[in-house]
Write an enzyme that holds these catalytic residues in place. Sequence first.
Site, mmCIF file in Angstrom:
data_model
loop_
_atom_site.group_PDB
_atom_site.id
_atom_site.type_symbol
_atom_site.label_atom_id
_atom_site.label_comp_id
_atom_site.label_asym_id
_atom_site.label_seq_id
_atom_site.Cartn_x
_atom_site.Cartn_y
_atom_site.Cartn_z
ATOM 1 N N LYS A 91 -1.539 -2.615 7.552
ATOM 2 C CA LYS A 91 -2.730 -1.864 8.098
ATOM 3 C C LYS A 91 -3.601 -2.939 9.086
ATOM 4 O O LYS A 91 -3.686 -3.921 8.809
ATOM 5 C CB LYS A 91 -3.682 -1.592 6.758
ATOM 6 C CG LYS A 91 -4.841 -0.878 7.033
ATOM 7 C CD LYS A 91 -5.807 -0.633 5.756
ATOM 8 C CE LYS A 91 -7.192 -0.166 5.832
ATOM 9 N NZ LYS A 91 -7.844 -0.031 4.586
ATOM 10 N N TYR A 105 -10.109 -10.096 -6.846
ATOM 11 C CA TYR A 105 -9.153 -10.695 -7.937
ATOM 12 C C TYR A 105 -9.508 -11.899 -8.657
ATOM 13 O O TYR A 105 -9.039 -12.073 -9.776
ATOM 14 C CB TYR A 105 -7.642 -10.828 -7.352
ATOM 15 C CG TYR A 105 -7.336 -9.336 -6.728
ATOM 16 C CD1 TYR A 105 -7.159 -8.291 -7.429
ATOM 17 C CD2 TYR A 105 -7.174 -9.189 -5.186
ATOM 18 C CE1 TYR A 105 -6.749 -7.008 -6.700
ATOM 19 C CE2 TYR A 105 -7.044 -8.217 -4.488
ATOM 20 C CZ TYR A 105 -7.045 -6.898 -5.420
ATOM 21 O OH TYR A 105 -6.711 -5.924 -4.732
ATOM 22 N N ARG A 165 0.827 -1.136 -0.144
ATOM 23 C CA ARG A 165 0.092 0.090 -0.016
ATOM 24 C C ARG A 165 0.915 1.123 0.016
ATOM 25 O O ARG A 165 2.014 1.292 0.455
ATOM 26 C CB ARG A 165 -0.874 -0.034 1.231
ATOM 27 C CG ARG A 165 -1.870 -1.130 1.373
ATOM 28 C CD ARG A 165 -2.515 -1.147 2.596
ATOM 29 N NE ARG A 165 -3.478 -2.177 2.954
ATOM 30 C CZ ARG A 165 -3.241 -3.330 3.429
ATOM 31 N NH1 ARG A 165 -2.108 -3.535 3.675
ATOM 32 N NH2 ARG A 165 -4.291 -4.176 3.516
ATOM 33 N N HIS A 220 -4.575 -8.667 3.508
ATOM 34 C CA HIS A 220 -5.776 -8.491 3.990
ATOM 35 C C HIS A 220 -6.236 -9.146 5.223
ATOM 36 O O HIS A 220 -5.822 -9.977 5.579
ATOM 37 C CB HIS A 220 -6.653 -8.879 2.699
ATOM 38 C CG HIS A 220 -6.600 -8.403 1.336
ATOM 39 N ND1 HIS A 220 -6.872 -8.849 0.423
ATOM 40 C CD2 HIS A 220 -6.401 -6.952 1.264
ATOM 41 C CE1 HIS A 220 -6.647 -7.873 -0.643
ATOM 42 N NE2 HIS A 220 -6.497 -6.912 -0.241
ATOM 43 N N HIS A 268 -3.093 3.245 -6.092
ATOM 44 C CA HIS A 268 -3.568 2.210 -5.537
ATOM 45 C C HIS A 268 -4.002 1.169 -6.531
ATOM 46 O O HIS A 268 -3.951 -0.054 -6.127
ATOM 47 C CB HIS A 268 -4.870 2.546 -4.818
ATOM 48 C CG HIS A 268 -5.477 1.565 -3.807
ATOM 49 N ND1 HIS A 268 -4.783 1.078 -2.827
ATOM 50 C CD2 HIS A 268 -6.749 0.761 -3.919
ATOM 51 C CE1 HIS A 268 -5.528 -0.048 -2.258
ATOM 52 N NE2 HIS A 268 -6.548 -0.022 -2.856
ATOM 53 N N ARG A 314 -1.449 -1.372 -6.786
ATOM 54 C CA ARG A 314 -1.390 -2.872 -6.084
ATOM 55 C C ARG A 314 -2.484 -3.701 -6.659
ATOM 56 O O ARG A 314 -2.104 -4.934 -6.532
ATOM 57 C CB ARG A 314 -2.053 -2.054 -4.795
ATOM 58 C CG ARG A 314 -2.202 -2.983 -3.481
ATOM 59 C CD ARG A 314 -2.513 -2.515 -2.311
ATOM 60 N NE ARG A 314 -3.463 -3.034 -1.428
ATOM 61 C CZ ARG A 314 -3.044 -4.116 -0.663
ATOM 62 N NH1 ARG A 314 -1.750 -4.188 -0.474
ATOM 63 N NH2 ARG A 314 -3.956 -4.512 0.310
#
Length: 360
Positions: A229, A342, A205, A333, A308, A311
């Site tokens: 994150k 995806y 990120r 994630h 982004h 990514r």
Amino acid sequence: MNIQKTIDRRKLDEKVIHMPWFVQQFIDYKLPDLSPSTLLEYVRDYEQFFCWLRTEGLSTATANDQVTLLDLETLHMESIVGYRLHLTTRTESTNSKITVSRKMSSLRSLFHYLSQIAEDENYYPLLKRNIMAKVEIKRIHKPKDTAAKLKGKILEEDELTDFIAYIADGYGHDVVDNKQALYAHELNKERDACIASLILNSGLRVSEVINLNVDDLDLTNKLIYVYRKGNNDESFKTPVYFREQSKDDLVAYMTLRQTRYQTPKREKALFVTVPNGHKEGKRMSKRAIQAMIIKYAKRFGKPYLTVHKLRHSFATDYYLQNDIYKTKEQLGHASTETTEVYAHLTDKTMSEAIERRVSG
């Protein structure tokens, strides 16, 4: 604490003192579990809601910090409908469905805490009636919808390496008649190509990229250590692998990081810039990296491309060679539900694959 979290924590501390005492209590309750960035968004949402309550005459408070529990307790369903309508129809900066859903979720969290968790001195809930419990918040952010929006707006197959090569070389040919643009490109092309390469070869990120320090880099093992994150353990950095191409680009950039940007030894940041009026290199900002990618993307013929979406480009490419669980871990994630995007993005590739036959 990483750079962005430190900034957001300071902003949070500045804003929360202008909130009612029960909001301050809620924020303290949530601090161990949620990042300062998330809680800052909560407080901004409450600011907006309390201002609306006062404007509509649903609270007699003259400032947000004077809004009372009784004001929240006596709200009617039509008031909540009115607020949702205000968010979706106001002429200035109208909110998207996803933003409205998030703002309503913020309110639900606060009302739930006040009615189900927090207690007064007699062990009764602080909020006796929770109007937000009646509000259904539909899930807007479906993986299939996200995938549909991303189709044609990310880099695919050879475009990943083409874009990095364009930053390193092609852009310079396109701006040869613009002395200022050419000078800036000559100065920053290795760094800029390296940043794009790292994201396109690891899926980091942008917030993770700006927080990187030189010490986080392990070139030998093609690893980089990042604060991920949602991970509030400030003592732990997650190891993230990157591909061989990124290693080459990192080596090229590292040989000039100190000399070209006059970076002092005390500066720990991996990616640096020399701002106007400064003589020494300092950490790049999130905004600077975002603007940099947009600049190259427009010239490259991909005006929709953002940092982004780099990514997303990596993730789609990576998912084709790996399963959903490896992709989830690589991207950091929290659940495979997010990674499902995806799977939908690669539907076309999967449909082509089923048609292939081995001759012989």
